[in-house]
Design a protein around this motif. Structure first.
Motif, mmCIF file in Angstrom:
data_model
loop_
_atom_site.group_PDB
_atom_site.id
_atom_site.type_symbol
_atom_site.label_atom_id
_atom_site.label_comp_id
_atom_site.label_asym_id
_atom_site.label_seq_id
_atom_site.Cartn_x
_atom_site.Cartn_y
_atom_site.Cartn_z
ATOM 1 N N GLU A 139 -2.442 2.674 5.299
ATOM 2 C CA GLU A 139 -3.275 1.393 5.665
ATOM 3 C C GLU A 139 -3.928 0.766 4.216
ATOM 4 N N ALA A 140 -4.327 1.929 3.488
ATOM 5 C CA ALA A 140 -5.161 1.110 2.412
ATOM 6 C C ALA A 140 -4.436 0.518 1.420
ATOM 7 N N HIS A 148 -1.466 -0.892 2.065
ATOM 8 C CA HIS A 148 -1.329 -2.162 2.783
ATOM 9 C C HIS A 148 -2.215 -3.159 2.489
ATOM 10 N N ALA A 149 -3.332 -2.849 2.666
ATOM 11 C CA ALA A 149 -4.371 -3.815 2.448
ATOM 12 C C ALA A 149 -4.568 -4.129 0.798
ATOM 13 N N ARG A 150 -4.325 -3.169 -0.037
ATOM 14 C CA ARG A 150 -4.168 -3.525 -1.371
ATOM 15 C C ARG A 150 -3.115 -4.489 -1.695
ATOM 16 N N VAL A 180 -1.678 -6.483 0.339
ATOM 17 C CA VAL A 180 -1.920 -7.961 0.683
ATOM 18 C C VAL A 180 -2.840 -8.553 -0.053
ATOM 19 N N ALA A 181 -3.683 -7.955 -0.731
ATOM 20 C CA ALA A 181 -4.587 -8.477 -1.362
ATOM 21 C C ALA A 181 -4.124 -9.026 -2.784
#
Length: 378
Positions: free
Chosen positions: A165-166, A168-170, A172-173
């Motif tokens: 999840e981390a 994926h968030a990185r 996307v950012a």
């Protein structure tokens, strides 16, 4: 995904699932060996091999039943749908986990004990014919060991899920940042080109008309390229050739262009129009202010494990102080795009050769350019 690529992706996913299952089996086997050693030590190292044998047989049977229960429950909760490609096998809720541990401990002990008897030739007292206190003790040891192992696997699963999840968030950012930087690049490039055209209109109407025709064709190709997020080096060089052809309408023989792109590097991927601001800077600050003009060179070559991209010119040399410090739009925008896409693995350096002009080098590990970069979602 194309129809032809699905079997390969499916095979790769199955291999990943098998690898995860084997890692779990190996961890369970080592845990069983440890329990066998502890039991052998408690019994004064008597029947050492029997303790190891029964510990492995019972423990692996417990693990197998518990793991099968988890997978069956997860499959039922998905209403029969298979696990999505690339996703790790999910775990059911804690109540179902508790039931699976109880079922696996009791069933695994019974099956593992019979398996141990079959291998060793002994006939041990079964769980159901033993005294209540002895049966309770055996089930307690098995249940605690199964619970500890399950807690370990569950914690590892949650940590892996949090890491995914981390990541994926990185990603996307980073993609959002790339999209914003790209949105800045398009009007900047357009305004620079229109400013050049405005100057030429007052000097030479015929050349201005030719430049306008070239501008229309250039913008059509360039704006289309800027929407894809990434493309091959051959496409990057093609867009730069279009831009320099446009600038040559204005500068004439004062601008000479040279490109070097080896065939083995032509298919490498990079963010679209990454080199565009550097070429614009080279013309605006280096070649155009110089009366006799000069040569602009764009090269790609390997340097160790990195792909080296070089934009150099024979112009007047130093950029304005803002650009030299990396705070002007051109260098800053390229640096930020490199940081967002490749992190610390890529870099940009600026130098001024002794014989004049300016030289900008970008190095990117080739391994990061062998597949298309993830496209930013609009």
């Amino acid at each position: 995904m194309t129809q032809a690529s699905r079997p390969f992706r499916s095979l790769w996913t199955r291999r990943q699932g098998l690898r995860q299952w084997l890692h779990g089996a190996a961890a369970a086997f080592l845990w069983c060996l440890l329990i066998g050693l502890v039991l052998a030590g408690v019994s004064g190292w008597r029947d050492f091999w029997h303790n190891i044998l029964y510990s492995v047989c019972i423990g692996m049977c417990c693990w197998g039943l518990i793991d099968a229960s988890f997978r069956g429950l997860a499959y039922a909760m998905r209403k029969g749908r298979p696990c999505p490609e690339g996703a790790e096998q999910e775990w059911p809720g804690l109540p179902w986990i508790a039931l699976a541990v109880i079922f696996g401990s009791v069933g695994g002990f019974s099956i593992g004990q019979q398996l141990g008897d079959l291998i060793s030739g002994l006939h041990t007292r079964s769980l159901w014919s033993a005294q209540w206190s002895h049966a309770a003790a055996m089930l307690t040891v098995t249940g605690v060991a199964s619970l500890v192992a399950t807690a370990f696997f569950y914690t590892r699963h949650r940590m892996a899920a949090a890491q995914v999840e981390a990541e994926h968030a990185r990603r996307v950012a980073a993609e959002t940042q790339l999209l914003l930087l790209q949105a800045q690049l398009e009007p900047h490039m357009l305004f620079n080109t229109l400013a050049n055209l405005r100057v030429l209109i007052g000097l030479d109407t015929a050349r201005a008309q030719a430049m306008l025709d070239q501008l229309i064709a250039f913008l059509r190709a360039t704006l289309e390229a800027s929407r894809v997020g990434h493309h091959a080096l051959r496409d990057e060089f093609a867009r730069l050739r279009d831009y320099l052809s446009l600038m040559q309408v204005r500068m004439g023989e004062r601008l000479q262009a040279r490109f070097e792109l080896p065939d083995e590097l032509a298919s490498l991927q990079l963010p679209a129009l990454l080199l565009q601001p550097l070429v614009e800077n080279a013309i605006k600050h280096g070649l155009e202010p110089k009366i006799e003009g000069g040569t602009l060179s764009v090269q790609a070559r390997m340097q160790g494990e990195d792909c080296l991209l070089v934009v150099s010119d024979s112009g007047r040399g130093h950029f304005p102080a803002a650009d030299t410090a990396g705070t002007g739009f051109g260098l800053q925008q390229v640096r930020e795009r490199l940081q967002a896409r490749y992190g610390e693995a890529a870099g940009l350096s600026l130098s001024y050769p002794p014989d004049g002009g300016c030289r900008i080098e970008i190095h990117i590990p080739r391994r990061l350019m062998t597949a298309p970069a993830p496209a930013a979602s609009p």
